[in-house]
Structure formats: structure tokens, C-alpha cells
Scaffold this motif. Structure first.
Motif, PDB file in Angstrom:
ATOM      1  N   GLY A   1      27.037  52.591  38.483  1.00 39.89           N
ATOM      2  CA  GLY A   1      27.843  53.662  39.052  1.00 39.89           C
ATOM      3  C   GLY A   1      29.330  53.395  39.052  1.00 39.89           C
ATOM      4  O   GLY A   1      30.067  53.970  39.834  1.00 39.89           O
TER       5      GLY A   1
ATOM      6  N   ILE B   1      30.543  62.288  32.968  1.00 40.77           N
ATOM      7  CA  ILE B   1      29.756  61.111  33.345  1.00 40.77           C
ATOM      8  C   ILE B   1      28.957  61.450  34.599  1.00 40.77           C
ATOM      9  O   ILE B   1      29.468  62.092  35.508  1.00 40.77           O
ATOM     10  N   ASP B   2      27.732  61.007  34.620  1.00 42.03           N
ATOM     11  CA  ASP B   2      26.917  61.168  35.811  1.00 42.03           C
ATOM     12  C   ASP B   2      27.057  59.881  36.640  1.00 42.03           C
ATOM     13  O   ASP B   2      26.387  58.889  36.386  1.00 42.03           O
ATOM     14  N   PHE B   3      27.972  59.931  37.625  1.00 47.96           N
ATOM     15  CA  PHE B   3      28.310  58.704  38.350  1.00 47.96           C
ATOM     16  C   PHE B   3      27.145  58.156  39.176  1.00 47.96           C
ATOM     17  O   PHE B   3      27.142  56.999  39.536  1.00 47.96           O
TER      18      PHE B   3
ATOM     19  N   ARG C   1      34.154  65.394  43.300  1.00 45.09           N
ATOM     20  CA  ARG C   1      34.258  65.549  41.855  1.00 45.09           C
ATOM     21  C   ARG C   1      35.453  66.432  41.461  1.00 45.09           C
ATOM     22  O   ARG C   1      36.216  66.109  40.545  1.00 45.09           O
TER      23      ARG C   1
ATOM     24  N   PRO D   1      36.064  59.065  40.790  1.00 51.56           N
ATOM     25  CA  PRO D   1      35.506  59.667  42.009  1.00 51.56           C
ATOM     26  C   PRO D   1      35.350  58.674  43.159  1.00 51.56           C
ATOM     27  O   PRO D   1      35.470  59.064  44.321  1.00 51.56           O
ATOM     28  N   ASN D   2      35.123  57.401  42.847  1.00 53.24           N
ATOM     29  CA  ASN D   2      35.020  56.409  43.923  1.00 53.24           C
ATOM     30  C   ASN D   2      36.335  56.292  44.701  1.00 53.24           C
ATOM     31  O   ASN D   2      36.336  55.968  45.883  1.00 53.24           O
TER      32      ASN D   2
END
Lengths: 230, 124
Positions: A27, A171-173, B38, B48-49
Motif C-alpha cells: 500500500g 493505483i488501487d492503494f 483520494r 493519499p497517505n
């Protein structure tokens, strides 16, 4: 999860990786940085099972990396391997025939996003559009590990920007981990979680980029300059 | 489009500051819903983190609250919003004072300078 445990790689007398150990958690977007010839591409090849360590272990998703890992690892090489006479659409169909996890619908969405026309012939694409197409083909797969080798090299800032936006959008985090080898750190530092630094085949360290900014008050580029000097 | 950041400061802090400014200016009204992680990541062109971290910090400051399954919202607690406004003012005054102190200005000179400036600025 990707784990390197005391990995050495020799090509003849050339010791390209020396006792490298690190762990990449899922992730995240990780930058693999180091001067040219420091072993970045070799690390990516080991993860994708295209080559084997001379000693030590490379574990990918809990198993030793070998050629069968290709179904779980997307590897975008620096060179492209397109057939010039193919159209963009042919290329998509070819990928669909090769990879079970290739998602046509997502690919078409990506083409729109990158403003690529599917009837264009590969040979008529500009360098920037070839770079975009490469990323389209990579991101249309659902495999959990995405390896990018110098995805921005030789591309102008507009193209780089669209590639970065493409990465962030598609991207699929939750499910995907990205490892990108790059020396154009400025372009990607806002999207990275961590950096893995290598030099001359040796591991220098793994760092959280926000922590570097927070604790050192330096940009990643400035900090890297200091690191590589020392 | 990706926004520009100071590359030597943590990005999550810079985005926090921008969100706080929007809240103080009421561009994000009390009770308003913040964009999803997002969406924010795309707007700013960042990981996103990083946005996740921004939202966590804002939640810790009690400037926003997370409603499970619904999203992140600006607090409706006026006292907390006043606090935020005052904190931001304090920070700016602090940097004003620090800069002038470095140049050797006394407190009296600072006050005079500020009121003089405001007078002139007002006359314009």
C-alpha cells in the motif's frame, strides 16, 4: 510485501548488489534511488523473477521470486517493446491475451485519461505518448506489485505531470504497492511514501520522506545530495 | 493540477495549513464536508497517505471530525473555530515579532510601526 534478505548479485566478477536487505510493506509508493549503475534495475529484475540472486533470498508476497511471479508483478521496463505496426488497440488486445488480470475497461478509461486515441499506430506516437501508453498498459493490470523503471526519463514536464496524475488516479492503494526506480526525484517526491537509497550496489537506507522534511528541514533532493556526498 | 509546495517542509503540514486557511476564511463553512482523501490527493498531486496524515492531524486538533462511513467534516463548535483563528493569528504575529527583533527593533517601535502601517494602509 517484498523482502530482500542479504541479497548478493554477481555478473562474472562484477559484484552489482552487495548484501542488500530491506522490507517493503504493501500500500505504499516507494522510490528506489541511486546514481546510474548503482543496481536499481537489477533490484527490479530480481523482484520480477527475471534474474536470480547469487546468494540471499528475494521474497515477494510470501514466496521466493521466480518467473511465475509475473502474474503478480507488473514490470514497466525503461525500454519499450511495442510492435511499430500495431495500433494502440492491438496493443491492448495483445496485453489482454497475455495477462489474465488485464482489465480492458480500465485500459480504455486510462486511454481517455491520457488522451490517447486507440486507432493510432505505435510508430506514429510521440515519445511522450509512448510513455503514456506504457503506463496505461501497466495500470490496466490488477497485479498487487507495480515496478516502474525510470518512468519519466526523457519526458517533458507536461507528460510527467500526466503520468503522476495517472498513477494517483488509477493505483488501487488498498491493494497495490509501487516501487519506482528514478533519478528524477523532484518530479515524484510529493507522491512518495518512502525512499530506498543505494549506491554502488550497497544499501544506504530506507527513509520516510515526510520525516526527512520534518526532521532535517531539507528537500529530498538537498538531503540526497548530502547523503551521497558523505 | 499538481500544486507547488515548499520542498523542505512536510507536505502534510502545508496542506493542513491550507485547509485551516480555508476554514478560517469560511470557504469551508462550519459543518462542511471535506473532499475525500483520494480527491484531495489528486487536487494536490500528492500521495493519499499524506492526505490521510493531514486529516488525522486536523482531527487531533478537533478542527474536523470524522463521521464513520460519511466522511470528514469541519467542526461546528464555534469555540474551537475561534481557537483556530486565534492560533493562526498568533503564529503570524510571532513571525512578525521575530523578524523585527532580529533587526533590533524594540517592542515600542514594533507597535508604532504596525499602527503607522495600518493607518497608511487604511488611507489608501
Amino acid at each position: 510485501m517484498i523482502e530482500f534478505h542479504k541479497v548478493n548479485k554477481k555478473y562474472g566478477f562484477n559484484h552489482v548488489l552487495k548484501d542488500i536487505s530491506f522490507t517493503i510493506h504493501p500500500g505504499k509508493i516507494i522510490g528506489l534511488v541511486g546514481p546510474n549503475g548503482s543496481g536499481k534495475s537489477t533490484i527490479l529484475k530480481l523482484i520480477s523473477g527475471l534474474t536470480y540472486p547469487s546468494s540471499g533470498d528475494v521474497n515477494v508476497l510470501g514466496e521466493l521470486a521466480n518467473r511465475r511471479i509475473a502474474s503478480k508483478v507488473i514490470y514497466l521496463t525503461e525500454a519499450d517493446s511495442f510492435y511499430p505496426s500495431f495500433t494502440v488497440k492491438d496493443m491492448l488486445n495483445f496485453y489482454e491475451s497475455q495477462f489474465a488480470d488485464f482489465d480492458q475497461e480500465k485500459a480504455i478509461e486510462l486511454l481517455h485519461f491520457m488522451k490517447l486515441n486507440d486507432s493510432m499506430k505505435i510508430r506514429s506516437l510521440s515519445k511522450g505518448n509512448r510513455g503514456r501508453l506504457k503506463l496505461v498498459l501497466a495500470l490496466a493490470r490488477k497485479a498487487p506489485i507495480l515496478l516502474l523503471d525510470e518512468p519519466f526519463s526523457g519526458l517533458d514536464p507536461m507528460v510527467r505531470d500526466s503520468l503522476v496524475q495517472g498513477l494517483l488516479s488509477f493505483i488501487d492503494f488498498e491493494k497495490q504497492t509501487v516501487l519506482m526506480a528514478t533519478h528524477e526525484i523532484e518530479e515524484v517526491e510529493p507522491v512518495l511514501d518512502e525512499l530506498i537509497m543505494i549506491e554502488n550496489g550497497s544499501y544506504l537506507g530506507q527513509y520516510h520522506v515526510e520525516t526527512i522534511r520534518e526532521e532535517k528541514g531539507l528537500s529530498i533532493k538537498e538531503w540526497m545530495k548530502e547523503k551521497y556526498k558523505g | 493540477m499538481a500544486e507547488e509546495f515548499h520542498s523542505s517542509q512536510p507536505i502534510y503540514l502545508q496542506i493542513m495549513e491550507r485547509v485551516c486557511q480555508q476554514i478560517v476564511r469560511k470557504e469551508l463553512a462550519p459543518g462542511a464536508k471535506l473532499p475525500s482523501v483520494r480527491e484531495m490527493a489528486l487536487t494536490f498531486g500528492v500521495n493519499p497517505n499524506t492526505i490521510q496524515r493531514t486529516y488525522q492531524e486536523l482531527e487531533r486538533m478537533e478542527v474536523v471530525l470524522v463521521k464513520r462511513g460519511q466522511g470528514t467534516f469541519v467542526t461546528e463548535d464555534t469555540a474551537k473555530l475561534m481557537n483556530l483563528k486565534r492560533d493562526m493569528q498568533r503564529q503570524i504575529i510571532q513571525s512578525y515579532v521575530n523578524h523585527l527583533r532580529e533587526l533590533g527593533f524594540s517592542n515600542e517601535e514594533m507597535k508604532q510601526g504596525l499602527s503607522q502601517f495600518l493607518k497608511e494602509d487604511h488611507d489608501d
